[in-house]
Design a protein around this motif. Structure first.
Motif, short mmCIF file in Angstrom:
data_model
loop_
_atom_site.label_atom_id
_atom_site.label_comp_id
_atom_site.label_asym_id
_atom_site.label_seq_id
_atom_site.Cartn_x
_atom_site.Cartn_y
_atom_site.Cartn_z
N LEU A 105 0.87 -1.18 0.00
CA LEU A 105 0.00 0.00 0.00
C LEU A 105 0.90 1.22 0.00
O LEU A 105 1.75 1.38 0.88
N VAL A 111 -5.86 0.72 -4.37
CA VAL A 111 -6.95 0.28 -3.50
C VAL A 111 -8.26 0.95 -3.90
O VAL A 111 -9.31 0.33 -3.95
N LEU A 129 -9.42 -4.23 3.93
CA LEU A 129 -8.16 -4.21 3.18
C LEU A 129 -7.05 -4.87 3.99
O LEU A 129 -6.85 -4.52 5.16
N VAL A 131 -2.88 -5.76 3.58
CA VAL A 131 -1.67 -5.55 2.78
C VAL A 131 -0.48 -6.17 3.51
O VAL A 131 -0.42 -6.17 4.73
N ASP A 134 2.75 -1.73 4.32
CA ASP A 134 2.19 -0.37 4.25
C ASP A 134 3.37 0.58 4.32
O ASP A 134 4.02 0.69 5.36
N PRO A 144 -5.44 0.57 5.83
CA PRO A 144 -5.69 -0.87 5.82
C PRO A 144 -6.23 -1.37 7.16
O PRO A 144 -5.94 -0.82 8.21
N ASP A 145 -7.02 -2.43 7.08
CA ASP A 145 -7.53 -3.10 8.28
C ASP A 145 -6.50 -4.07 8.83
O ASP A 145 -6.45 -4.30 10.04
N VAL A 147 -2.30 -5.32 8.39
CA VAL A 147 -0.99 -4.97 7.85
C VAL A 147 0.03 -5.99 8.31
O VAL A 147 0.14 -6.28 9.51
#
Length: 183
Positions: A105, A111, A129, A131, A134, A144-145, A147
């Motif tokens: 990200l 996204v 989300l 990833v 990040d 993001p939710d 990482v």
């Protein structure tokens, strides 16, 4: 005049595996299981990451959620569009939580395109989300939710994710271009 480069390994195979396992457990916890999940992997490297997370979810929960390869090219705002994209109609999407999975990200534009692609397929109950990396420098208000690793970077650094499915090895490196100034 050639630009000097410095390369540093950020994650090896074991670190990638641990990060994906942690993401899978966080997904289970936040969603109270994985029965109503669909994982959408952003092509190219998001797809194998989504497959690995789905495998881990199946191993832990006894149910492996489906994985959808997601082509975001037609939804990018930095590429010319010549034709309307053809997207599959996903029955049951209305009750699903869709977890978009990507490797890095950065600005948030990929996204945004992925969210638009999912939205064009139907109305998901929720979109989350995940990833692996990040790296910051967001141009859009996207967070993001899940990482795998937060990696603060400079503008003159590039993050490379290599996966065994696409590149023959699991490894994340960062390359700094020497001699370039930060904007």
């Amino acid at each position: 005049m050639p630009v000097a480069q410095q390369t540093a390994e950020i994650m090896d195979e074991a670190a990638v595996r641990r990060a994906l396992t942690r993401i899978a457990f966080e997904i289970i916890e936040k969603n109270h299981g994985c029965r109503n999940l669909l994982l959408a992997g952003v092509q190219t490297r998001g797809v194998p990451l989504a497959e690995r997370i789905a495998d881990k979810l199946g191993e832990v929960e006894g149910f492996r959620p489906p994985v959808l390869p997601l082509d975001i090219g037609p939804f990018r705002d930095d590429l010319p569009h010549t034709a309307e994209p053809v997207l599959p109609d996903i029955p049951g999407l209305a009750g699903c939580t869709v977890v978009i999975v990507d490797d890095v990200l950065y600005t948030g534009r990929s996204v945004r395109a992925a969210i638009e692609a999912v939205s064009r397929m139907g109305r998901a109950a929720r979109i989350q989300l995940a990833v692996l990396i990040d790296r910051g420098h967001r141009e859009l208000p996207i967070r993001p939710d899940y990482v795998g690793k937060n990696l603060p970077t400079a503008q003159n650094e590039r993050v490379y994710v290599r996966l065994r499915e696409t590149d023959g090895q699991d490894r994340v490196t960062i390359i700094k271009q020497e001699g370039q100034s930060n904007p």
